[in-house]
Design an enzyme around this catalytic site. Structure first.
Site, PDB file in Angstrom:
ATOM      1  N   ALA A  63       7.408  47.143-115.288  1.00  0.00           N
ATOM      2  CA  ALA A  63       5.958  47.217-115.352  1.00  0.00           C
ATOM      3  C   ALA A  63       5.543  48.579-114.793  1.00  0.00           C
ATOM      4  O   ALA A  63       6.287  49.198-114.025  1.00  0.00           O
ATOM      5  CB  ALA A  63       5.351  46.081-114.544  1.00  0.00           C
ATOM      6  N   GLY A 108      10.194  44.438-115.155  1.00  0.00           N
ATOM      7  CA  GLY A 108       9.605  43.871-116.369  1.00  0.00           C
ATOM      8  C   GLY A 108      10.452  44.098-117.608  1.00  0.00           C
ATOM      9  O   GLY A 108      10.321  43.356-118.595  1.00  0.00           O
TER      10      GLY A 108
HETATM   11  N1  CAA Z   1       6.297  52.698-114.147  1.00  0.00           N
HETATM   12  C1  CAA Z   1       5.668  53.850-114.400  1.00  0.00           C
HETATM   13  N2  CAA Z   1       6.296  55.002-114.720  1.00  0.00           N
HETATM   14  C2  CAA Z   1       7.642  54.965-114.784  1.00  0.00           C
HETATM   15  C3  CAA Z   1       8.381  53.785-114.537  1.00  0.00           C
HETATM   16  C4  CAA Z   1       7.644  52.620-114.211  1.00  0.00           C
HETATM   17  N3  CAA Z   1       8.245  51.436-113.986  1.00  0.00           N
HETATM   18  N4  CAA Z   1       9.691  54.074-114.650  1.00  0.00           N
HETATM   19  C5  CAA Z   1       9.783  55.371-114.978  1.00  0.00           C
HETATM   20  N5  CAA Z   1       8.544  55.916-115.066  1.00  0.00           N
HETATM   21  C6  CAA Z   1       8.189  57.307-115.364  1.00  0.00           C
HETATM   22  C7  CAA Z   1       8.423  58.203-114.189  1.00  0.00           C
HETATM   23  O1  CAA Z   1       7.329  58.151-113.298  1.00  0.00           O
HETATM   24  C8  CAA Z   1       8.547  59.543-114.863  1.00  0.00           C
HETATM   25  O2  CAA Z   1       7.272  60.014-115.200  1.00  0.00           O
HETATM   26  P1  CAA Z   1       6.882  61.559-114.955  1.00  0.00           P
HETATM   27  O3  CAA Z   1       7.799  62.323-115.875  1.00  0.00           O
HETATM   28  O4  CAA Z   1       5.448  61.615-115.354  1.00  0.00           O
HETATM   29  O5  CAA Z   1       7.147  61.830-113.530  1.00  0.00           O
HETATM   30  C9  CAA Z   1       9.266  59.196-116.160  1.00  0.00           C
HETATM   31  O6  CAA Z   1       9.058  57.799-116.355  1.00  0.00           O
HETATM   32  C10 CAA Z   1      10.752  59.453-116.080  1.00  0.00           C
HETATM   33  O7  CAA Z   1      11.262  58.739-114.964  1.00  0.00           O
HETATM   34  P2  CAA Z   1      12.178  59.417-113.838  1.00  0.00           P
HETATM   35  O8  CAA Z   1      11.849  60.863-113.691  1.00  0.00           O
HETATM   36  O9  CAA Z   1      12.084  58.576-112.609  1.00  0.00           O
HETATM   37  O10 CAA Z   1      13.608  59.268-114.533  1.00  0.00           O
HETATM   38  P3  CAA Z   1      15.002  59.159-113.803  1.00  0.00           P
HETATM   39  O11 CAA Z   1      16.035  59.301-114.869  1.00  0.00           O
HETATM   40  O12 CAA Z   1      15.089  60.048-112.630  1.00  0.00           O
HETATM   41  O13 CAA Z   1      15.067  57.647-113.241  1.00  0.00           O
HETATM   42  C11 CAA Z   1      14.746  55.271-113.347  1.00  0.00           C
HETATM   43  C12 CAA Z   1      15.038  56.552-114.124  1.00  0.00           C
HETATM   44  C13 CAA Z   1      15.917  54.956-112.407  1.00  0.00           C
HETATM   45  C14 CAA Z   1      14.578  54.143-114.350  1.00  0.00           C
HETATM   46  C15 CAA Z   1      13.458  55.476-112.516  1.00  0.00           C
HETATM   47  O14 CAA Z   1      12.436  55.968-113.368  1.00  0.00           O
HETATM   48  C16 CAA Z   1      12.946  54.233-111.882  1.00  0.00           C
HETATM   49  O15 CAA Z   1      13.508  53.779-110.887  1.00  0.00           O
HETATM   50  N6  CAA Z   1      11.878  53.656-112.426  1.00  0.00           N
HETATM   51  C17 CAA Z   1      11.239  52.483-111.869  1.00  0.00           C
HETATM   52  C18 CAA Z   1      12.048  51.234-112.130  1.00  0.00           C
HETATM   53  C19 CAA Z   1      11.414  50.038-111.462  1.00  0.00           C
HETATM   54  O16 CAA Z   1      11.311  49.960-110.252  1.00  0.00           O
HETATM   55  N7  CAA Z   1      10.974  49.076-112.271  1.00  0.00           N
HETATM   56  C20 CAA Z   1      10.372  47.848-111.801  1.00  0.00           C
HETATM   57  C21 CAA Z   1       8.891  47.975-111.778  1.00  0.00           C
HETATM   58  S1  CAA Z   1       8.141  46.636-110.956  1.00  0.00           S
HETATM   59  C22 CAA Z   1       7.996  45.410-112.117  1.00  0.00           C
HETATM   60  O17 CAA Z   1       8.480  45.507-113.240  1.00  0.00           O
HETATM   61  C23 CAA Z   1       7.253  44.209-111.631  1.00  0.00           C
HETATM   62  C24 CAA Z   1       7.249  43.049-112.540  1.00  0.00           C
HETATM   63  O18 CAA Z   1       8.140  42.245-112.552  1.00  0.00           O
HETATM   64  C25 CAA Z   1       6.053  42.751-113.340  1.00  0.00           C
END
Ligand code: CAA
Length: 264
Positions: A63, A108
């Site tokens: 998400a 998500g």
């Molecule tokens: N929400 C919003 N933006 C996200 C995102 C997310 N879940 N995951 C990645 N992005 C965005 C980053 O902010 C980044 O944007 P910018 O270029 O504008 O900075 C872009 O996508 C690329 O991401 P990274 O630079 O972080 O890429 P990376 O290769 O270094 O890392 C990753 C990849 C490990 C997937 C990392 O992006 C990450 O940890 N993302 C979050 C994952 C996460 O925690 N997901 C769970 C969300 S909570 C949820 O889902 C609750 C629920 O149950 C409803």
């Protein structure tokens, strides 16, 4: 349409979440777009769906954390309900939905894949429920579907530690059915979808209903439900043609043919 692409290929269709710059993270707009695409699926024609993510890096990275960061308690619950309503719709969609996981399936992303009928993934796929590291619980069904899919012990380990797992581990614990090289992911998903689409569509749908609804019941009620659903198949042209074809084959193997099921 917006953040979601939809492509029909004969009797199957591919839904692609396309918000690649944010690794296909699910904001409200993506959820609305997915819902609108589901509204438009013509289930008289399309017999199986594939759900995947755009690009080679991510299926769905969860998400949208930016959108969630300022939510109040009531808004948090409403956001979870929005996701849950959509995912439940996928889970109970009349035709099968295969998740083709092409990279990160976190939070998500893992949750939406679990609302599909089954999952296949690329060798590069990564799964996890990282929510407790963000100060929240899974909110789109993760606490429920992961526990049902891989058992409560493994689900609790994954959710409490917030540690990601790779494709081979996801296969080992039964979260995915198959792991393939990335370039073979969509061809494999399409092959499976076409195998499903070649079978009697009303019977396939009935199986989905029997499995999903039966799992919520005790065994006596579940087999009674199966019997009732089984009976309904005998009102279909596809049952008559499918069985007649088998009997023709027994008479004369030369009469063997691929049944062109009519969805009737
Ligand atoms: N929400 C919003 N933006 C996200 C995102 C997310 N879940 N995951 C990645 N992005 C965005 C980053 O902010 C980044 O944007 P910018 O270029 O504008 O900075 C872009 O996508 C690329 O991401 P990274 O630079 O972080 O890429 P990376 O290769 O270094 O890392 C990753 C990849 C490990 C997937 C990392 O992006 C990450 O940890 N993302 C979050 C994952 C996460 O925690 N997901 C769970 C969300 S909570 C949820 O889902 C609750 C629920 O149950 C409803």
């Amino acid at each position: 349409m917006g953040f979601v692409d939809y492509e029909v290929k004969d009797k199957i269709a591919i839904i692609t979440i396309n918000r690649e710059k944010a690794l296909n993270a699910l904001n409200s707009q993506v959820l609305d777009d997915l819902s609108a695409v589901l509204d438009g699926v013509d289930t008289d024609v399309v017999r199986a769906l594939i759900l995947t993510g755009a690009g080679e890096k991510s299926f769905v990275a969860g998400a949208d954390i930016g959108e969630m960061s300022t939510l109040s308690k009531a808004e948090g619950s409403a956001f979870a309900k929005k996701g849950n309503d959509l995912f439940r719709r996928i889970e109970t969609f009349p035709i099968p939905v295969i998740a083709a996981i092409n990279g990160f399936a976190l939070g998500g992303g893992c949750e939406i894949s679990m609302s599909c009928d089954f999952r296949i993934c690329a060798e590069s796929a990564v799964f996890g429920q990282p929510e407790v590291g963000l100060g929240i619980t899974p909110g789109f069904g993760g606490t429920q579907r992961l526990a049902r899919l891989v058992g409560p012990g493994m689900a609790k380990q994954l959710i409490y530690t917030a540690k990601n797992i790779k494709a081979d581990e996801a296969l080992r614990i039964g979260l995915v059915n198959k792991v393939v090289p990335l370039e073979e992911l969509l061809p494999t998903a399409e092959k499976l979808a076409n195998q499903i689409a070649a079978n009697a569509p009303i019977a396939v749908r009935a199986c989905k209903k029997a499995i999903n609804e039966g799992l919520e019941l005790d065994m006596d009620k579940a087999v009674a439900l199966e019997a009732e659903i089984f009976g309904t198949c005998f009102e279909t042209e596809d049952q008559r043609e499918g069985m007649a074809n088998f009997l023709r084959k027994k008479d004369d193997p030369a009469k063997v043919k691929v049944v062109d099921f009519k969805n009737k």
